[in-house]
Design a protein around this motif. Structure first.
Motif, PDB file in Angstrom:
ATOM      1  N   ASN A  54       0.864  -1.172   0.000  1.00  0.00           N
ATOM      2  CA  ASN A  54       0.000   0.000   0.000  1.00  0.00           C
ATOM      3  C   ASN A  54       0.905   1.227   0.000  1.00  0.00           C
ATOM      4  N   ILE A  55       0.856   2.017  -1.062  1.00  0.00           N
ATOM      5  CA  ILE A  55       1.749   3.166  -1.165  1.00  0.00           C
ATOM      6  C   ILE A  55       1.101   4.478  -0.733  1.00  0.00           C
ATOM      7  N   LYS A  56      -0.219   4.496  -0.624  1.00  0.00           N
ATOM      8  CA  LYS A  56      -0.923   5.736  -0.312  1.00  0.00           C
ATOM      9  C   LYS A  56      -1.235   5.917   1.166  1.00  0.00           C
ATOM     10  N   GLY A  57      -1.237   4.839   1.921  1.00  0.00           N
ATOM     11  CA  GLY A  57      -1.586   4.950   3.336  1.00  0.00           C
ATOM     12  C   GLY A  57      -3.070   5.155   3.572  1.00  0.00           C
ATOM     13  N   ASN A  58      -3.884   4.660   2.628  1.00  0.00           N
ATOM     14  CA  ASN A  58      -5.331   4.683   2.836  1.00  0.00           C
ATOM     15  C   ASN A  58      -5.969   3.470   2.161  1.00  0.00           C
ATOM     16  N   HIS A  59      -7.277   3.377   2.292  1.00  0.00           N
ATOM     17  CA  HIS A  59      -7.966   2.174   1.806  1.00  0.00           C
ATOM     18  C   HIS A  59      -8.205   2.174   0.293  1.00  0.00           C
ATOM     19  N   THR A  60      -7.901   3.263  -0.395  1.00  0.00           N
ATOM     20  CA  THR A  60      -7.990   3.263  -1.856  1.00  0.00           C
ATOM     21  C   THR A  60      -6.571   3.261  -2.403  1.00  0.00           C
ATOM     22  N   ASN A  61      -6.158   2.193  -2.978  1.00  0.00           N
ATOM     23  CA  ASN A  61      -4.750   2.025  -3.316  1.00  0.00           C
ATOM     24  C   ASN A  61      -4.520   1.710  -4.779  1.00  0.00           C
ATOM     25  N   ASN A  62      -4.704   0.475  -5.151  1.00  0.00           N
ATOM     26  CA  ASN A  62      -4.274  -0.039  -6.447  1.00  0.00           C
ATOM     27  C   ASN A  62      -5.445  -0.821  -7.039  1.00  0.00           C
ATOM     28  N   GLN A  63      -6.223  -0.196  -7.931  1.00  0.00           N
ATOM     29  CA  GLN A  63      -7.481  -0.787  -8.387  1.00  0.00           C
ATOM     30  C   GLN A  63      -7.358  -1.411  -9.774  1.00  0.00           C
ATOM     31  N   TRP A  64      -7.926  -2.630  -9.895  1.00  0.00           N
ATOM     32  CA  TRP A  64      -7.895  -3.393 -11.146  1.00  0.00           C
ATOM     33  C   TRP A  64      -9.283  -3.936 -11.453  1.00  0.00           C
ATOM     34  N   LEU A  65      -9.597  -3.998 -12.734  1.00  0.00           N
ATOM     35  CA  LEU A  65     -10.824  -4.600 -13.229  1.00  0.00           C
ATOM     36  C   LEU A  65     -10.497  -6.025 -13.659  1.00  0.00           C
ATOM     37  N   ILE A  66     -11.272  -6.993 -13.217  1.00  0.00           N
ATOM     38  CA  ILE A  66     -11.057  -8.390 -13.598  1.00  0.00           C
ATOM     39  C   ILE A  66     -12.141  -8.790 -14.592  1.00  0.00           C
ATOM     40  N   CYS A  67     -11.701  -9.343 -15.715  1.00  0.00           N
ATOM     41  CA  CYS A  67     -12.620  -9.823 -16.753  1.00  0.00           C
ATOM     42  C   CYS A  67     -12.168 -11.206 -17.214  1.00  0.00           C
ATOM     43  N   HIS A  68     -13.083 -11.965 -17.787  1.00  0.00           N
ATOM     44  CA  HIS A  68     -12.706 -13.245 -18.389  1.00  0.00           C
ATOM     45  C   HIS A  68     -11.741 -12.988 -19.540  1.00  0.00           C
ATOM     46  N   ASN A  69     -10.952 -14.005 -19.874  1.00  0.00           N
ATOM     47  CA  ASN A  69      -9.910 -13.915 -20.910  1.00  0.00           C
ATOM     48  C   ASN A  69     -10.379 -13.315 -22.223  1.00  0.00           C
TER      49      ASN A  69
END
Length: 179
Positions: A54-69
Motif C-alpha cells: 500500500n503506497i498511499k496509506g489509505n484504503h484506496t490504493n491499487n485498483q484493477w478490473l477483472i474480466c474473463h480472458n
C-alpha cells in the motif's frame, strides 16, 4: 444494478496464495483502473511491482478490473477532459467484471484491507468471478472479525501491524481490533 463486496486483511504472502489460486482456477485478465492513455493489462496480478504494497496509506490504493480472458473492457470518455486520448476504465460500462482494490502493507507498520466488489452482481459472469475470488479468499482465511476476512499470515502478524480501515492518519480507535 445489484452490488456485492467484501474485504480481507491480507499480507503480500496471503494475497499471493489467494490470487495464484484464483488465477489457476479461472481464465482471466486484469486491467488497471483509472484515468490513462493506454490500457494496462496483465494475466498475473502477482507480477505487478506494487502487488501487496500500500503506497498511499489509505484504503484506496491499487485498483484493477477483472474480466474473463475473452473480454476487452469498454473505455469511458469524460467530456470535461480536453485531451481526446485520455480515457477512464472502471466498472460502469463493464457488466461482466469484478473490481479489486488491493490493500497490503504500508511502510512495514500498517495493513490495509483488499476490497473485492462488483456493481453488476446480477450478471452471470460477474457473479461467477466474484464467487470464485471469494472462494479463493476463504481458503486462505483464518477468521472473520467485524465483517473483515483475516488472512492466515495477516492473523499471525496481528501484533506487528495496525489493521487500518480508513487512513494511516486516522486515530487508532478506527483500526480493526481483535477480541
Amino acid at each position: 444494478m445489484t452490488s456485492r463486496s467484501f474485504r480481507i486483511f491480507a499480507t503480500k504472502d496471503d494475497l499471493l496464495s489467494i490470487f495464484l489460486d484464483f488465477q489457476h482456477n479461472t481464465k482471466i485478465h486484469y486491467f488497471k483502473c483509472g484515468r490513462m492513455y493506454n490500457l494496462i493489462e496483465t494475466s498475473d496480478i502477482t507480477k505487478d511491482t506494487l502487488f501487496g504494497i500500500n503506497i498511499k496509506g489509505n484504503h484506496t490504493n491499487n485498483q484493477w478490473l477483472i474480466c474473463h480472458n475473452d473480454t476487452i473492457p469498454l473505455k469511458r470518455k469524460n467530456n470535461m477532459c480536453l485531451d481526446k486520448f485520455i480515457f477512464f476504465l472502471d466498472q460502469e460500462l463493464n457488466e461482466s467484471s469484478v473490481v479489486i482494490n488491493i490493500g497490503g502493507v504500508y511502510e512495514d507498520n500498517a495493513l490495509f484491507p483488499t476490497e473485492i466488489s462488483t456493481i453488476w452482481y446480477e450478471d452471470a459472469e460477474s457473479q461467477e468471478l466474484y464467487t470464485m475470488l471469494k472462494k479463493s479468499c476463504k481458503k486462505y482465511t483464518t477468521c472473520t472479525q467485524n465483517g473483515y476476512l483475516i488472512g492466515k499470515n495477516a492473523f499471525s502478524c496481528k501484533m506487528q501491524y495496525r489493521f487500518c480501515t480508513i487512513n494511516i492518519d486516522s486515530p487508532p480507535m478506527y483500526d480493526l481490533k481483535f477480541k
